[in-house]
Design a protein around this motif. Structure first.
Motif, PDB file in Angstrom:
ATOM      1  N   ILE A  24      -1.431  11.059  -0.272  1.00 27.81           N
ATOM      2  CA  ILE A  24      -1.445  10.660  -1.673  1.00 27.81           C
ATOM      3  C   ILE A  24      -2.116   9.203  -1.647  1.00 27.81           C
ATOM      4  O   ILE A  24      -2.115   8.436  -0.956  1.00 27.81           O
ATOM      5  CB  ILE A  24      -0.196  10.303  -2.550  1.00 27.81           C
ATOM      6  CG1 ILE A  24       0.726   9.333  -1.718  1.00 27.81           C
ATOM      7  CG2 ILE A  24       0.615  11.662  -2.693  1.00 27.81           C
ATOM      8  CD1 ILE A  24       2.041   9.068  -2.343  1.00 27.81           C
ATOM      9  N   TRP A  25      -3.360   9.127  -2.540  1.00 26.09           N
ATOM     10  CA  TRP A  25      -4.118   8.108  -2.781  1.00 26.09           C
ATOM     11  C   TRP A  25      -4.001   7.722  -4.275  1.00 26.09           C
ATOM     12  O   TRP A  25      -4.300   8.515  -5.268  1.00 26.09           O
ATOM     13  CB  TRP A  25      -5.581   8.496  -2.705  1.00 26.09           C
ATOM     14  CG  TRP A  25      -6.066   8.876  -1.017  1.00 26.09           C
ATOM     15  CD1 TRP A  25      -5.345   9.816  -0.382  1.00 26.09           C
ATOM     16  CD2 TRP A  25      -7.298   8.558  -0.602  1.00 26.09           C
ATOM     17  NE1 TRP A  25      -5.947   9.929   0.799  1.00 26.09           N
ATOM     18  CE2 TRP A  25      -7.063   9.177   0.955  1.00 26.09           C
ATOM     19  CE3 TRP A  25      -8.050   7.510  -0.785  1.00 26.09           C
ATOM     20  CZ2 TRP A  25      -7.981   8.955   1.782  1.00 26.09           C
ATOM     21  CZ3 TRP A  25      -9.336   7.485   0.232  1.00 26.09           C
ATOM     22  CH2 TRP A  25      -9.168   8.326   1.479  1.00 26.09           C
ATOM     23  N   TYR A  26      -3.683   6.394  -4.444  1.00 24.35           N
ATOM     24  CA  TYR A  26      -3.293   5.784  -5.872  1.00 24.35           C
ATOM     25  C   TYR A  26      -3.569   4.240  -5.633  1.00 24.35           C
ATOM     26  O   TYR A  26      -3.090   3.585  -4.620  1.00 24.35           O
ATOM     27  CB  TYR A  26      -2.059   6.178  -6.374  1.00 24.35           C
ATOM     28  CG  TYR A  26      -0.823   5.549  -5.597  1.00 24.35           C
ATOM     29  CD1 TYR A  26      -0.315   4.303  -6.121  1.00 24.35           C
ATOM     30  CD2 TYR A  26      -0.168   6.082  -4.594  1.00 24.35           C
ATOM     31  CE1 TYR A  26       0.845   4.123  -5.650  1.00 24.35           C
ATOM     32  CE2 TYR A  26       0.806   5.656  -3.927  1.00 24.35           C
ATOM     33  CZ  TYR A  26       1.477   4.656  -4.343  1.00 24.35           C
ATOM     34  OH  TYR A  26       2.469   4.195  -3.849  1.00 24.35           O
ATOM     35  N   ASP A  27      -3.929   3.737  -6.425  1.00 23.00           N
ATOM     36  CA  ASP A  27      -4.195   2.144  -6.747  1.00 23.00           C
ATOM     37  C   ASP A  27      -4.692   1.643  -5.330  1.00 23.00           C
ATOM     38  O   ASP A  27      -5.896   2.151  -4.933  1.00 23.00           O
ATOM     39  CB  ASP A  27      -2.867   1.502  -7.081  1.00 23.00           C
ATOM     40  CG  ASP A  27      -2.531   1.829  -8.428  1.00 23.00           C
ATOM     41  OD1 ASP A  27      -3.395   1.825  -9.375  1.00 23.00           O
ATOM     42  OD2 ASP A  27      -1.169   2.170  -8.469  1.00 23.00           O
TER      43      ASP A  27
ATOM     44  N   SER B 237       0.792   8.832   3.667  1.00 21.63           N
ATOM     45  CA  SER B 237       0.701  10.158   4.453  1.00 21.63           C
ATOM     46  C   SER B 237       2.105  10.622   4.921  1.00 21.63           C
ATOM     47  O   SER B 237       2.823   9.973   5.241  1.00 21.63           O
ATOM     48  CB  SER B 237      -0.362  10.125   5.554  1.00 21.63           C
ATOM     49  OG  SER B 237      -0.256  11.040   6.158  1.00 21.63           O
ATOM     50  N   ASP B 238       2.179  11.865   4.956  1.00 20.15           N
ATOM     51  CA  ASP B 238       3.471  12.431   5.887  1.00 20.15           C
ATOM     52  C   ASP B 238       3.314  12.401   7.270  1.00 20.15           C
ATOM     53  O   ASP B 238       4.363  13.117   7.969  1.00 20.15           O
ATOM     54  CB  ASP B 238       3.807  13.818   5.035  1.00 20.15           C
ATOM     55  CG  ASP B 238       2.993  14.723   5.357  1.00 20.15           C
ATOM     56  OD1 ASP B 238       1.782  14.544   6.019  1.00 20.15           O
ATOM     57  OD2 ASP B 238       3.232  16.020   5.212  1.00 20.15           O
ATOM     58  N   THR B 239       2.204  12.088   7.734  1.00 20.72           N
ATOM     59  CA  THR B 239       1.880  12.015   9.303  1.00 20.72           C
ATOM     60  C   THR B 239       1.114  10.963   9.568  1.00 20.72           C
ATOM     61  O   THR B 239       0.361  10.609   9.136  1.00 20.72           O
ATOM     62  CB  THR B 239       0.831  13.689   9.447  1.00 20.72           C
ATOM     63  OG1 THR B 239       1.405  14.635   8.633  1.00 20.72           O
ATOM     64  CG2 THR B 239       0.712  13.582  10.791  1.00 20.72           C
TER      65      THR B 239
ATOM     66  N   TYR C 160      -6.504  18.902   5.629  1.00 19.73           N
ATOM     67  CA  TYR C 160      -5.994  17.984   4.802  1.00 19.73           C
ATOM     68  C   TYR C 160      -5.587  18.548   3.135  1.00 19.73           C
ATOM     69  O   TYR C 160      -6.290  19.198   2.761  1.00 19.73           O
ATOM     70  CB  TYR C 160      -7.116  16.994   4.602  1.00 19.73           C
ATOM     71  CG  TYR C 160      -7.418  16.248   5.766  1.00 19.73           C
ATOM     72  CD1 TYR C 160      -6.429  15.051   5.986  1.00 19.73           C
ATOM     73  CD2 TYR C 160      -8.225  16.186   6.661  1.00 19.73           C
ATOM     74  CE1 TYR C 160      -6.547  14.211   7.002  1.00 19.73           C
ATOM     75  CE2 TYR C 160      -8.487  15.481   7.771  1.00 19.73           C
ATOM     76  CZ  TYR C 160      -7.571  14.266   8.045  1.00 19.73           C
ATOM     77  OH  TYR C 160      -7.777  13.529   8.936  1.00 19.73           O
ATOM     78  N   ASN C 161      -4.477  17.987   2.726  1.00 24.35           N
ATOM     79  CA  ASN C 161      -4.082  18.154   1.303  1.00 24.35           C
ATOM     80  C   ASN C 161      -4.070  16.723   0.642  1.00 24.35           C
ATOM     81  O   ASN C 161      -3.006  16.023   1.091  1.00 24.35           O
ATOM     82  CB  ASN C 161      -2.921  18.899   1.355  1.00 24.35           C
ATOM     83  CG  ASN C 161      -2.729  20.181   1.686  1.00 24.35           C
ATOM     84  OD1 ASN C 161      -3.668  21.031   1.236  1.00 24.35           O
ATOM     85  ND2 ASN C 161      -1.748  20.713   2.258  1.00 24.35           N
ATOM     86  N   VAL C 162      -5.204  16.333   0.100  1.00 22.32           N
ATOM     87  CA  VAL C 162      -5.474  15.251  -0.397  1.00 22.32           C
ATOM     88  C   VAL C 162      -5.027  14.940  -1.998  1.00 22.32           C
ATOM     89  O   VAL C 162      -6.109  15.329  -2.593  1.00 22.32           O
ATOM     90  CB  VAL C 162      -6.574  14.236  -0.008  1.00 22.32           C
ATOM     91  CG1 VAL C 162      -6.746  13.047  -0.246  1.00 22.32           C
ATOM     92  CG2 VAL C 162      -6.907  14.614   1.333  1.00 22.32           C
TER      93      VAL C 162
ATOM     94  N   GLY D 119      -6.982   6.292  -8.308  1.00 25.14           N
ATOM     95  CA  GLY D 119      -7.028   6.704  -6.842  1.00 25.14           C
ATOM     96  C   GLY D 119      -8.708   7.218  -6.380  1.00 25.14           C
ATOM     97  O   GLY D 119      -8.835   7.753  -5.484  1.00 25.14           O
ATOM     98  N   HIS D 120      -9.392   7.408  -7.583  1.00 25.39           N
ATOM     99  CA  HIS D 120     -10.735   7.874  -7.285  1.00 25.39           C
ATOM    100  C   HIS D 120     -11.404   7.050  -5.945  1.00 25.39           C
ATOM    101  O   HIS D 120     -11.232   5.881  -6.113  1.00 25.39           O
ATOM    102  CB  HIS D 120     -11.726   7.312  -8.393  1.00 25.39           C
ATOM    103  CG  HIS D 120     -13.093   7.742  -8.395  1.00 25.39           C
ATOM    104  ND1 HIS D 120     -13.605   8.860  -8.031  1.00 25.39           N
ATOM    105  CD2 HIS D 120     -14.090   6.807  -8.448  1.00 25.39           C
ATOM    106  CE1 HIS D 120     -14.863   8.878  -7.831  1.00 25.39           C
ATOM    107  NE2 HIS D 120     -15.222   7.436  -8.174  1.00 25.39           N
TER     108      HIS D 120
END
Length: 675
Positions: free
Chosen positions: A255-258, A263-265, A283-285, A291-292
């Protein structure tokens, strides 16, 4: 000494007791003594890799040289750990001559001295053999290493959004009541504490704790895209995945934010594909609010360990007759530079070189860099310890356990290893206190519920911790830069906060125009702090300033990206602590008594309290109670571990990145890079 990319024995063998670093090191400090040099010199293989095999590799250089204030015996064995270290990169050697057109060593000119020609080919090993999947972009195929991403719409609500909502709700529930009355033609207004419902407060606080711990979410927060990604970094033992031998793939969810990438890994085991063929990271991003970014996984590649017995051509046998796996720096590269928008999940398959070449992949976002970083490492690229070779995640497991989610006790024990001054832990602790808050009295007609003043005081401290957590480009509450330093690097919450001298904590973390490091011979004085209750180890890496960098990326400005303006491109990286090992920063010492929060302070003031009674002088109940003290009084930084480091650079910085700094033992999000 060629068995690994870092020397770890010194890190894990030092005593646990914390020591303080004192003043910054100085090149003129006569109290520092020369550290015995590391055995060997990787520059010695240049005559084979470059001259004999025409590999096109960039020259390797000597290891760093050091001076410090450690106490050693006559055999050079360290008896007392140093608190001050002076490090000269590459022992003063530079690959490129000084540019006569730029006597001040201007790396930001139109023709930097360390910029090397772009070659649209895969990189090569020492013996000149191609390493597949190391050319990320060409004019004909800008995304050379991955398929077209599959894009899916998602809920873009972030942990920031939900925590902010929860705090707003608590504020509304607890804000003072305002009453106005007219007397003789004049209006008189006054405020008195609102009574807060225990049930409402408990539910809100527990939702916040679940977000911070990364637990299953319920109610309006259920099925969030960020569910399971905690703010507290204590799950390292659970963040290892193995490559599937059938699909030759492993899935990484992010997840990307702020300012965050989570990551779960953090570790991948590629043993199932330990051959000469490619494999894939799927990748599932997920891009949440604010988070742009451009997706830019930067991969670091070793030379081929199977080729480094050079005795057949009169060179050294770095494999020690096949008993060792030499891992020596080769090249790092951004595998892509793909624009990503909020509210979308991007699924793509990244082609990887044969597993024996792969060191790690460093995911970064130039728009907020640092702290928008996260790393996945090859767990099989072992670390040397006094107990023999250990997998990369051994320190994470040693600190937090193999499964911190096994039980409530395991989880709390893992979280307790994080420093109490960490903003995320401060939030966690104070939300837990709110969730457990009680009047300790039977409900009555009047004064039912909790006193809103005490809740408001606690909420003010939570807000401050929330803002500290949101910004790692400056030091959090309670910490200040030491006098005389150019930079402070603080290890806290198993990540890194940092601050540059005279930096406002908002702009990009850049040394440009700060008269810190522009040319070879310049010094950077770094204060290393550790607020966690476990040891961290500092590593400094160069991304091409010393050995050269090339630019392989196209212009993505028309589609919302930024390459090639900010990409690292491809570069010959170098590890500035490879000779003598990572620099350990002693763990913080736990305070004898936990620093009180407004709520615990208020509880301590309940003098003569009896069940069912109400005292106007009690802070929890009085109209005058719950007034917060100065914010920083609730953050005690006594006992923080410290080390003073002075780096003397023998080269001009790379235009792309000056200093890549990270924790050797707990990498993941513990990165603080400086442009």
């Amino acid at each position: 000494m060629f068995l690994k990319s870092f020397r770890w024995a010194a890190v894990v063998a030092l005593p646990v007791a914390a020591t303080l670093g004192g003043a910054p090191a100085s090149a003129q400090d006569d109290s520092l003594l020369t550290v015995p040099p590391a055995a060997g010199n990787l520059s010695g293989i240049n005559q084979f890799c470059i001259d004999m095999f025409s590999s096109g590799q960039q020259p390797r250089v000597p290891f760093e040289s050091r001076r410090d204030n450690a106490v050693r015996d006559e055999n050079g064995v360290e008896l007392v750990a140093p608190t001050i270290t002076e490090l000269t990169t590459a022992s003063g050697v530079a690959v490129f001559p000084e540019n006569p057109d730029y006597p001040n060593g201007d790396s930001y000119s139109t023709n930097p001295s360390n910029l090397i020609p772009t070659v649209y080919e895969n990189i090569k090993s020492c013996r000149g053999n191609e390493i597949i999947n190391t050319l990320p972009s060409t004019p004909d195929n800008p995304y050379n290493l991955h398929d077209d991403p599959v894009v899916t719409e998602i809920d873009k609500t972030s942990p920031t959004d939900d925590l902010d909502f929860i705090m707003d709700r608590i504020h509304v529930l607890s804000k003072p009541r305002k009453v106005c009355r007219n007397f003789r033609g004049r209006q008189h207004c006054y405020r008195y504490p609102r009574r807060v419902s225990q049930g409402d407060l408990r539910r809100l606080a527990r939702h916040a704790v679940n977000i911070i711990e990364g637990n299953e979410l319920q109610g309006r927060y259920a099925d969030r895209a960020y569910e399971g990604f905690p703010l507290l970094h204590y799950l390292g033992g659970l963040k290892e995945k193995a490559v599937d031998p059938v699909t030759r793939s492993v899935t990484v969810n992010q997840i990307w934010y702020d300012t965050h990438i989570e990551s779960d890994t953090a570790y991948i085991d590629p043993i199932a594909v330990d051959d000469d063929d490619e494999w894939y990271i799927k990748y599932n991003v997920k891009i949440l609010n604010r988070g742009h970014e451009d997706f830019a996984p930067y991969m670091m590649v070793y030379d081929d360990p199977l080729e480094l017995d050079l005795s057949d051509v009169g060179g050294p046998d770095l494999t020690q007759a096949g008993l060792a796996v030499p891992r020596i720096p080769n090249v790092g590269l951004d595998q892509t530079f793909f624009p990503m928008e909020e509210g979308l999940m991007y699924t793509l398959n990244m082609k990887m070189p044969p597993a024996r070449f792969w060191n790690l992949t460093y995911h970064w976002g130039w728009r907020i860099h640092p702290p928008r970083v996260q790393v996945v490492e090859n767990v099989r690229a072992v670390l040397a310890t006094p107990n023999g070779p250990m997998p990369r995640n051994f320190a994470e497991i040693a600190v937090f356990g193999e499964n911190p989610r096994e039980s409530e006790a395991s989880k709390l024990a893992a979280i307790e290893m994080i420093g109490d001054t960490a903003p995320a832990k401060r939030m966690w602790r104070m939300f837990r206190e709110l969730g457990n808050m009680t009047t300790n009295r039977r409900p009555g007609r009047y004064f039912r519920g909790l006193n809103g003043s005490a809740v408001q005081a606690q909420l003010a401290q939570i807000r401050e911790a929330f803002y500290d957590w949101s910004n790692r480009t400056q030091l959090p509450t309670g910490y200040e830069m030491g006098e005389g330093y150019d930079m402070t690097v603080l290890f806290l919450n198993n990540t890194i906060y940092g601050q540059l001298r005279d930096h406002d904590g908002i702009a990009q973390v850049s040394m440009s125009g700060r008269d810190v490091w522009d040319k070879r011979g310049d010094e950077v004085k770094i204060q290393l702090l550790n607020g966690d209750y476990f040891r961290h180890a500092y590593v400094l890496v160069d991304f091409g300033g010393l050995r050269g960098w090339e630019n392989t990326f196209h212009n993505t400005l028309p589609v919302g990206g930024a390459g090639p303006l900010f990409t690292f491109g491809r570069n010959a990286f170098w590890i500035h602590v490879a000779g003598r090992g990572a620099i350990p920063i002693p763990n913080a010492v736990r305070p004898e008594q936990v620093t009180p929060t407004p709520l615990t302070s208020a509880m301590d003031q309940l003098v003569g309290f009896k069940k069912g009674n109400h005292h106007w002088t009690d802070a929890l109940y009085s109209a005058m109670g719950g007034t917060p003290d100065t914010m920083s009084d609730y953050v005690n930084t006594d006992g923080v571990g410290e080390h003073s480091l002075n780096v003397i650079f023998s080269y001009e910085p790379s235009r792309r990145l000056r200093m890549y700094q990270f924790d050797a033992l707990h990498h993941d999000t513990a990165v603080w890079s400086v442009h």
